[in-house]
Design a protein around this motif. Structure first.
Motif, PDB file in Angstrom:
ATOM      1  N   ALA B  12       0.833  -1.202   0.000  1.00  0.00           N
ATOM      2  CA  ALA B  12       0.000   0.000   0.000  1.00  0.00           C
ATOM      3  C   ALA B  12       0.868   1.253   0.000  1.00  0.00           C
ATOM      4  O   ALA B  12       0.588   2.214  -0.716  1.00  0.00           O
ATOM      5  N   TYR B  15       2.399   1.627  -3.345  1.00  0.00           N
ATOM      6  CA  TYR B  15       1.383   2.089  -4.291  1.00  0.00           C
ATOM      7  C   TYR B  15       1.101   3.579  -4.081  1.00  0.00           C
ATOM      8  O   TYR B  15       0.964   4.337  -5.035  1.00  0.00           O
ATOM      9  N   ASP B  16       1.051   3.987  -2.808  1.00  0.00           N
ATOM     10  CA  ASP B  16       0.787   5.397  -2.513  1.00  0.00           C
ATOM     11  C   ASP B  16       1.896   6.292  -3.068  1.00  0.00           C
ATOM     12  O   ASP B  16       1.636   7.388  -3.558  1.00  0.00           O
ATOM     13  N   TYR B  19       1.302   6.482  -6.651  1.00  0.00           N
ATOM     14  CA  TYR B  19       0.156   7.365  -6.855  1.00  0.00           C
ATOM     15  C   TYR B  19       0.583   8.836  -6.709  1.00  0.00           C
ATOM     16  O   TYR B  19       0.171   9.702  -7.481  1.00  0.00           O
ATOM     17  N   PHE B 101      -8.463   8.837   2.199  1.00  0.00           N
ATOM     18  CA  PHE B 101      -7.036   8.614   2.449  1.00  0.00           C
ATOM     19  C   PHE B 101      -6.736   8.319   3.917  1.00  0.00           C
ATOM     20  O   PHE B 101      -5.850   7.533   4.220  1.00  0.00           O
ATOM     21  N   ARG B 115       4.094  12.261  -0.773  1.00  0.00           N
ATOM     22  CA  ARG B 115       3.810  13.411  -1.617  1.00  0.00           C
ATOM     23  C   ARG B 115       4.959  14.408  -1.595  1.00  0.00           C
ATOM     24  O   ARG B 115       5.268  15.051  -2.586  1.00  0.00           O
TER      25      ARG B 115
END
Lengths: 301, 788
Positions: B12, B15-16, B19, B101, B115
């Motif tokens: 996860a 993947y984040d 993303y 989220f 991010r």
């Protein structure tokens, strides 16, 4: 299993929910009812680990959910206000959830799409409100969580789709040890699907009971006398609602029913009739703090 | 089971991250395109255009051709950093997005860091790619040199520090804000707070405090801030997130990288970057990391229910309100052309309005604004207290004048720039010190040091009278520096000088120091000069010194057998000028031999000795003409700051009718003719000088003179065309004379200004060829005008 342990959540000076404790066991569906603004969404978001409560905590299988990714891979939250990526189709959103939930079942997703007759390559923006809800429920069931939190998820669904969703949820808990919490205004809907009902009022959970028990707990007594009566004669009876119309009286009670029954019979009534209440009636009964005299409502003179 | 769960969580997180990379590229991509347009393309064009000229030079950027972009690039970087953070962390302030989220199997910290990482990588690429292209082009055109790589790395790290500062500060602002608009507001407030505070304090000081603790010249605009060495703003630049990389004194920034064309061939020495110049860059990279750290902590503790709300973070809203309130107060104080008290009252009202507006913008509902309003008196109290402290001269501190026994040496700024005499001529245009040197270093023109008791007493007396004088609207930057016997330095700057103060300052020309300088510079022998200034070559500046080129030039020129004034100045720029600003066809060097120079200087010195030196500024005798002695600057070093010593390096000698020896000499050489007017008068327009001055209200004293005289002083027709607007504006209500004999009489009485008093007249002489010249007629000739 998901638990709320004495959760209190405040927004600044305003207390949204106070000291709420509930448990949703495995293979169980918990129906959460309450007025608008009663704190249902706050409770669900706290259970989902989005909000941090001021006191108490939300737990999945004994572990706190707040910012805890070790338990939240078993949880899926379907909010009231749905979020989709910009320009996303159902299939792109499925891909998105598959990334975060490696257990995501593509097979189940395809099957559910067919059940709901939704087009996976169409942009979600063009979906109706009900279709968007169906899509989100499909995602929720496809990620195979052990805890599902559904906030007003029946809103906007047509009766047929509502029925499908209910059946799917019941099938899902039958198949695995899943804990589901659904919030709704629609009590009859909750009673259809839930094995447990909770009622939030005045920041607190005032009813938390198995669905079957709840009807048994409430009784409506209709008593008829041979002369006109006044309320004083019911003074010693532990009742919650009382309505007197001429020679008749109607009262609702939820505790000590045997004693109440005996007390009424001792008043020598012409007749005593006893009925159970529907969930809707219980909801209205419990929620009514003030009663308006609607006959006077539009009388402006 | 546990390891299976852990693997799921890792998946996860990965993947984040993927993303994040998918969703954070847009703004950095736009930044990359804009940087290529503003940074790389101009360089490619420059290389194409002047490829033959680049041999021996190093060109990373072409300063001349992308000058505006040099300022644009940091602006782009800051805006790029802010917008990248706002778009990358947008989910924080969206209720719908946080529902998803923050309920998924990923920790808040990971969400934020992923991010941050993806955005930081994209920003790195956005900034580095254009720089790499520039480096490639440079090396391709000029060949490899390690110095280029060092300078390139320095610039690259500096620009990266700028973009990461904006990005990380905005990330923090987004985490504490309730919505996107607020995150932009808070981010701008955080980034600009040091600038608003320092510039604001300077502006308020300028208005309310005449005598202030100055470093060197203070700033009036962004461009002069940039050029200036002194001031609170400039001295705190290292800790200013917007300006830490804008130090104009960085050799690489000025010369090595961008300034190829201004000074001819590039000098390798100037490419050297001191380790200290990396400090602000490293500091702000560290601070950016610090902001990441506190943003993660704040996000972990963030109340998600604040997403989409207004003014949820009270401390941030209060900070923003305070900055806006003080900024409005300072801007108002700076711009209101009123006395102190009305300025203070109006500025308080304006700042209170600004406070209300910003609170209304942030909270957007009455319920929340009311508590904020209760804090308004605190803000008003703060600005009132600050203003009162300044009005009382920093509680008397800045008005204190040292004791004469404590002063070892004193320096003052020249109250009037010598160049003003020639403001309108081609010698030096008004307001433009285009000699390059001044612009690069930003030093202030100081005169000194005054060491004799008489001189120090004069300066102390001047200092005292300035502090005691009522403030006028006559702006003039003036600075006094004392070095005390204790080793301490006292610096005082003054913003407003009265006429009397200016006259007193000008009278310092009669000081022992100035007389001594005149004597030395005009009459000292070569030997004495060598003793005073050292043998040529010995005083070369250290390698890497920004002045090395110039100092070397000065000291290596062989002007032996000449006096200092010619030895250390550039004699071929000396001309004779008549009052119209028309210069002799040849420079003095073409008209006189070296022997003649010595005699000529002797004559000048003889006349100078006889006359009062303040005649240079306030000639009471008829002005015959002017000799312009423009020169290389003498650069001195004082307290780690280079500045130009203005004493007789670049000055104009006003030749008055009483300067018998000089006039006799010029007559003998048949050079007096260059002072004659060669044109025919058509008319003259006259108006009282004080009336004309009101038309240029709100300018500094020098600017006023410049606008009144310099624009029009030159009789050359093209100058007239350029400045025709000023002509119309200023001389509106004039008296006109057309009688030729009378005009000649008035012309004889007129002279170019250096310092003019309010009592005189301004006269615009119009010639038959259409050209004009503006001159000053002293009040002593009042009868001449009134009799007409």
């Amino acid at each position: 299993m998901i638990e709320a342990r004495s959760i209190t959540k405040r927004y600044g000076d305003f207390t949204a929910i106070e000291d709420i404790t509930l448990t949703v066991g495995p293979s169980s569906i918990y129906g959460l009812a309450g007025y608008n603004g009663a704190g249902k969404t706050t409770l669900i978001k706290t259970l989902a680990g989005i909000y941090k409560p001021e006191s108490g905590g939300a737990y999945i299988d004994g572990q706190n959910t707040f910012d805890n990714n070790t338990v939240r891979d078993r949880l899926f939250y379907v909010p009231d206000e749905l979020f989709f990526l910009p320009y996303a189709t159902m299939d792109t959103m499925a891909k998105f959830y598959r990334g975060y939930y490696p257990d995501f079942s593509a097979k189940r997703y395809e099957k559910l799409k067919k059940v709901f007759e939704l087009n996976g390559s169409k942009r979600l923006r063009s979906f109706s409100k009900g279709m968007k809800r169906q899509a989100e429920i499909i995602f929720a069931l496809s990620v195979k969580p052990t805890v599902i939190l559904l906030d007003e998820s029946f809103d906007g669904l047509d009766p047929q789709k509502r029925s499908i969703v209910k059946e799917l949820l019941l099938e899902y808990i039958a198949e695995s040890e899943v804990s589901i919490l659904i919030s709704s205004h629609n009590l009859s809907e909750l009673s259809d699907v839930s094995d447990h009902i909770g009622l939030i009022k005045g920041k607190a959970l005032i009813v938390d009971s198995p669905t079957d028990d709840i009807s048994e707990r409430y009784r409506r007594f209709c008593v008829v006398f041979d002369k006109e009566i006044n309320a004083d004669i019911f003074e010693n009876i532990d009742r919650k609602g009382l309505k007197i119309i001429g020679k008749g009286a109607q009262l609702i009670a939820s505790e000590d029913l045997e004693n109440i029954r005996d007390s009424l019979n001792q008043m020598n009534p012409v007749s005593v009739e006893e009925n159970t209440l529907s969930l809707e009636e219980i909801f209205l009964f419990e929620m009514e703090d003030s009663t308006y005299d609607f006959s006077e409502f539009f009388n402006e003179e | 089971m546990t390891s299976q769960n852990s693997s799921m969580r890792n998946k996860a997180s990965i993947y984040d991250l993927r993303y994040s990379f998918k969703t954070t590229f847009a703004v950095p991509l736009a930044l990359l395109v804009l940087l290529i347009i503003s940074l790389t393309l101009p360089q490619i064009e420059a290389l194409d255009r002047r490829s033959g000229m680049l041999e021996g030079g190093y060109l990373l950027f072409d300063y001349r051709n992308i000058r505006s972009e040099i300022f644009l690039i940091p602006v782009l970087l800051y805006i790029g950093g802010i917008l990248t953070a706002v778009s990358s962390f947008n989910f924080i302030n969206s209720t719908k997005a946080t529902n998803v989220f923050l309920s998924m199997n990923i920790k808040r910290k990971t969400l934020l860091l992923n991010r941050f990482f993806s955005s930081a990588v994209y920003l790195f690429i956005s900034v580095t790619v254009p720089f790499c292209i520039n480096l490639f082009n440079t090396i391709n055109a000029l060949g490899y040199n390690p110095a280029i790589l060092k300078a390139w790395l320095y610039m690259l790290f500096g620009m990266l520090a700028c973009v990461y500062t904006a990005f990380s500060v905005t990330m923090f602002a987004t985490v504490i804000a309730g919505n996107k608009f607020e995150s932009c507001l808070y981010s701008v407030a955080f980034l600009s707070a040091p600038s608003v505070i320092t510039i604001g304090v300077e502006w308020v000081m300028n208005k309310f405090l005449n005598g202030f603790i100055c470093t060197f010249a203070r700033a009036e605009s962004l461009s002069s801030l940039y050029l200036d060495k002194g001031g609170l703003f400039l001295n705190t630049r290292v800790i200013n997130p917007l300006f830490f990389f804008s130090n104009p004194n960085i050799n690489a920034y000025n010369n090595g990288l961008i300034n190829y064309s201004s000074y001819g061939e590039f000098n390798l020495k100037t490419l050297k970057i001191n380790a200290a110049e990396y400090l602000p860059v490293l500091l702000w990279l560290l601070i950016s990391a610090g902001f990441l750290f506190i943003a993660v902590r704040a996000f972990n503790r963030r109340k998600v229910e604040n997403s989409g709300s207004n003014g949820a973070c009270r401390p941030a809203a209060a900070f923003l309100s305070a900055i806006v309130m003080f900024g409005a107060f300072a801007v108002s104080v700076h711009n209101l052309p009123l006395k102190k008290l009305p300025t203070l009252i109006i500025s308080i009202v304006i700042s209170a309005v600004a406070y209300l507006v910003i609170n209304a913008v942030v909270y957007r509902n009455k319920k929340d604004i009311v508590p904020a309003l209760k804090k308004l008196p605190i803000g008003i109290g703060a600005v009132v207290v600050m203003s009162l402290i300044l009005i009382t001269g920093g509680l008397g501190y800045t008005n204190a004048v040292p004791d004469i026994d404590d002063v070892e040496v004193a320096y003052v700024t020249s109250p009037i720039n010598d160049k003003m005499l020639f403001g309108g001529t081609r010698v030096s245009g008004w307001g433009s010190n285009n000699d390059g040197l001044t612009h690069i270093t930003g030093y202030m023109e100081m005169t000194g040091g005054f060491t004799s008791e008489n001189d120090i007493r004069e300066i102390l007396s001047l200092h005292e009278s300035i502090t005691e004088a009522e403030l006028t609207d006559q702006e003039m930057d003036f600075c006094i520096i004392y070095r005390l016997k204790s080793g301490k330095t006292v610096r005082r700057g003054f913003r407003y000088l009265s006429d009397e103060n200016i006259k007193q300052a000008l009278s310092l020309a009669n000081s022992d120091y100035c007389r001594d300088v005149v004597k030395t510079k005009f009459m000292a022998t070569d030997k004495e000069l060598d003793e005073l200034y050292g043998v040529p070559g010995e005083k070369e500046a250290e390698e890497g010194d920004v002045f090395s080129v110039y100092k070397k030039d000065i000291w290596s020129k062989n002007y032996s057998k000449n006096r200092w004034i010619f030895k250390y100045t550039n004699a071929n720029t000396y001309y004779l000028y008549n009052k119209n600003g028309e210069k002799s066809e040849k420079p003095l060097s073409d008209m006189l031999t070296e022997e003649d120079y010595t005699q000529f200087v002797g004559c000048l010195y003889e006349d100078f000795q006889k006359s009062n030196l303040s005649e240079r500024y306030l000639p009471s005798k008829k002005v015959i003409g002017i000799i312009s002695l423009s020169s290389e600057k003498e650069i001195t070093h004082f307290e780690d700051v280079w500045f130009q010593n203005n004493s007789f390096n670049h000055f104009a000698v006003v030749i008055t009718e009483d300067m018998k020896s000089t006039l006799k000499y010029l007559n003998n050489k048949d050079m007096i003719k260059y002072f004659d007017n060669t044109k025919e008068f058509a008319e003259v327009k006259i108006m009282p000088f004080s009336d004309a001055k009101t038309k240029v209200y709100n300018y500094t004293y020098e600017e006023k003179l410049g606008r009144l005289f310099c624009m029009e002083i030159n009789a050359e027709s093209d100058t007239n065309m350029v400045e025709s607007n000023y002509k119309e504006d200023i001389l509106k209500d004039y008296t006109r004379f057309t009688d030729k004999a009378k005009i000649n009489e008035l012309y004889d009485a007129s002279y170019q200004f250096a310092y003019v008093e309010d009592e005189g007249y301004i006269a615009e002489y119009v010639f038959t060829d259409g050209s004009t010249v503006r001159l000053y007629i002293p009040s002593s000739y009042e009868n001449l005008i009134k009799n007409y």
